[in-house]
Scaffold this active site. Structure first.
Site, PDB file in Angstrom:
ATOM      1  N   ASP A  68      36.279  39.373  40.039  1.00 12.60           N
ATOM      2  CA  ASP A  68      35.286  39.929  40.965  1.00 12.60           C
ATOM      3  C   ASP A  68      34.723  38.836  41.888  1.00 12.60           C
ATOM      4  O   ASP A  68      35.091  37.669  41.791  1.00 12.60           O
ATOM      5  CB  ASP A  68      34.177  40.570  40.107  1.00 12.60           C
ATOM      6  CG  ASP A  68      33.736  41.908  40.641  1.00 12.60           C
ATOM      7  OD1 ASP A  68      33.710  42.079  41.858  1.00 12.60           O
ATOM      8  OD2 ASP A  68      33.386  42.776  39.811  1.00 12.60           O
ATOM      9  N   ASP A  97      33.130  49.118  46.785  1.00 12.78           N
ATOM     10  CA  ASP A  97      33.450  50.012  45.667  1.00 12.78           C
ATOM     11  C   ASP A  97      33.564  51.480  46.081  1.00 12.78           C
ATOM     12  O   ASP A  97      32.783  51.978  46.885  1.00 12.78           O
ATOM     13  CB  ASP A  97      32.355  49.914  44.598  1.00 12.78           C
ATOM     14  CG  ASP A  97      32.404  48.582  43.875  1.00 12.78           C
ATOM     15  OD1 ASP A  97      33.175  47.693  44.284  1.00 12.78           O
ATOM     16  OD2 ASP A  97      31.666  48.435  42.884  1.00 12.78           O
TER      17      ASP A  97
HETATM   18  C1  GLA Z   1      32.161  45.082  41.445  1.00 14.30           C
HETATM   19  C2  GLA Z   1      33.587  45.613  41.477  1.00 14.30           C
HETATM   20  C3  GLA Z   1      33.689  46.878  40.645  1.00 14.30           C
HETATM   21  C4  GLA Z   1      33.260  46.588  39.221  1.00 14.30           C
HETATM   22  C5  GLA Z   1      31.854  45.994  39.221  1.00 14.30           C
HETATM   23  C6  GLA Z   1      31.452  45.504  37.858  1.00 14.30           C
HETATM   24  O1  GLA Z   1      31.268  45.947  42.080  1.00 14.30           O
HETATM   25  O2  GLA Z   1      33.991  45.847  42.793  1.00 14.30           O
HETATM   26  O3  GLA Z   1      34.993  47.393  40.682  1.00 14.30           O
HETATM   27  O4  GLA Z   1      34.161  45.687  38.634  1.00 14.30           O
HETATM   28  O5  GLA Z   1      31.765  44.887  40.107  1.00 14.30           O
HETATM   29  O6  GLA Z   1      30.157  44.948  37.860  1.00 14.30           O
END
Ligand code: GLA
Length: 389
Positions: free
Chosen positions: A149, A204
């Site tokens: 991440d 996301d």
């Molecule tokens: C980010 C990523 C997600 C997930 C979250 C976890 O937002 O893009 O896909 O892994 O972190 O905290």
């Protein structure tokens, strides 16, 4: 001088050999299940094991879902006194090696999440400054897939940061699919192929068709932002428009079917993100449609393109091996769409084709006749066009 010469002759080639990803681990887009979309940090080893069993019982494993990826929330809040990552002792009392062994025995690959910054997005220890140590511990646990991440990265350079972890994984010696979760901030499609096997292209996804939130958005917006990225995808390096929301409560059945179809057209990684233990038969039918999955997994490895965009209607096409095409008609409007297609206007098609409807799972004639159909709002028709020889 002689010493320096020897350094260049002996050491530099070794360093160059080390600086690479594990080649050939993702010749088709990775498929699996990830804990984040449904459970966020509410995860434990019982849940992961139950999900593994459910993936087997539902036929999803047989359909190709191989990676079980434990996303954010598996760690203790602190590293141990030696700086090692530690799983949360209450939620993962058996430890990660035992969980990895369980998944391997069940025929899965074991995936885990961490972050290139100092802390993960949920506040657990990130990898920054610990890359080589972490890669060794992942290897000792039997990790096969690392989603990495981008929270809390400070002023770090994205490409260099991800390259450090790539090199650490390579040095640890266990082949690991490296999933760059950098949200598309620094155009990872331009440099991701030499660093990892897939790279997120956007922020996301969330459980809706076209809502927009501060850090996340419905899949319809993500789909739109994939236009133009197709040239960067191919075997062993894929654009990742984020995980599936298929089967989650914010999508209608049509929207789940459409997302799955279009993600397959995009040659996207297919990471299910629903509670597989309690999914309906309709959702299982979507997630295990082998003919649609075969479009995603086609060995030519071409990401599909948006062929036509009109108010209320999109057509997406994906070139497949053996001269075939997948064609997806997508009703983006609020009402039924009455479709009538004269195939001779679809210029990508050369000659006549046999038509297979991938959701009805039936042959529906040839391109010698016009095609007409009604598509409900937010639903799709997905066809495979096979050249008549
Ligand atoms: C980010 C990523 C997600 C997930 C979250 C976890 O937002 O893009 O896909 O892994 O972190 O905290």
């Amino acid at each position: 001088m002689r010493g320096r010469g020897l350094f260049f002759i002996l050491i530099v080639p070794v360093l160059q050999v080390m600086a690479q990803k594990f080649e050939g681990l993702a010749l088709t887009p990775p498929m699996g299940w990830n804990s984040w979309n449904t459970f966020e940090t509410r995860i434990d080893e019982v849940l992961i094991k139950e999900m593994a069993e459910a993936l087997i019982e539902s036929g999803m494993q047989a359909a190709g879902y191989r990676y079980i990826v434990i996303d954010d929330g598996w760690e203790s809040m602190e590293r141990d006194s030696l700086g090692n990552l530690v799983p949360d002792p209450e939620r993962f009392p058996g430890g990660m090696k035992a969980l990895g062994d369980f998944l391997h025995e069940k025929g899965f690959k074991f995936g885990i999440h961490n972050c290139a910054g100092s802390t993960t997005c949920s506040g657990y220890p990130g990898g920054r400054g610990h890359e080589f140590q972490d890669a060794r511990i992942y290897a000792s646990w039997g990790v096969d897939y690392l989603k990495y991440d981008w929270c809390d990265h400070g002023t770090a350079d994205a490409k260099e940061t991800y390259k450090t972890m790539r090199d650490a994984l390579y040095a640890a010696g266990r082949p690991v699919v490296f999933s760059l979760c950098e949200w598309g901030n620094n155009k990872p499609w331009e440099w991701g192929r030499e660093v990892g096997h897939l790279w997120r292209t956007t922020g996301d996804v969330t459980d809706c068709y076209d809502c927009q939130e501060v850090y996340s958005m419905g899949w319809k917006y993500i789909l739109a932002s994939q236009v133009g990225l197709e040239k960067y995808a191919g075997p062993d390096g894929w654009n990742d428009p984020d995980m599936l929301e298929v089967g989650n409560p914010g999508l209608s059945l049509a929207e789940s079917r459409a997302m799955f179809s279009l993600w397959s057209i995009l040659a996207a990684p297919l990471m299910a993100g629903n509670d597989v233990r309690s999914m309906t038969d309709d959702i299982k039918t979507i997630l295990t449609n082998k003919e649609v999955i075969a479009v995603d997994q086609d060995l030519l490895g071409k990401q599909g393109v948006q062929f036509m965009l009109q108010r209320g209607k999109e057509i997406w096409v994906k070139e497949l091996s053996d001269g075939a095409w997948a064609v997806c008609f997508f009703n983006t409007g609020d009402d039924d769409l009455n479709l009538r297609i004269n195939w001779s206007h679809v210029w990508i098609l050369k000659g006549d084709y046999h038509i297979r409807d991938l959701w009805q799972k039936k042959d529906i004639g040839t391109t010698r006749k016009h095609f007409s159909a009604t598509i409900p709002s937010h639903d799709v028709i997905m066809l495979k066009m096979i050249p008549l020889r």
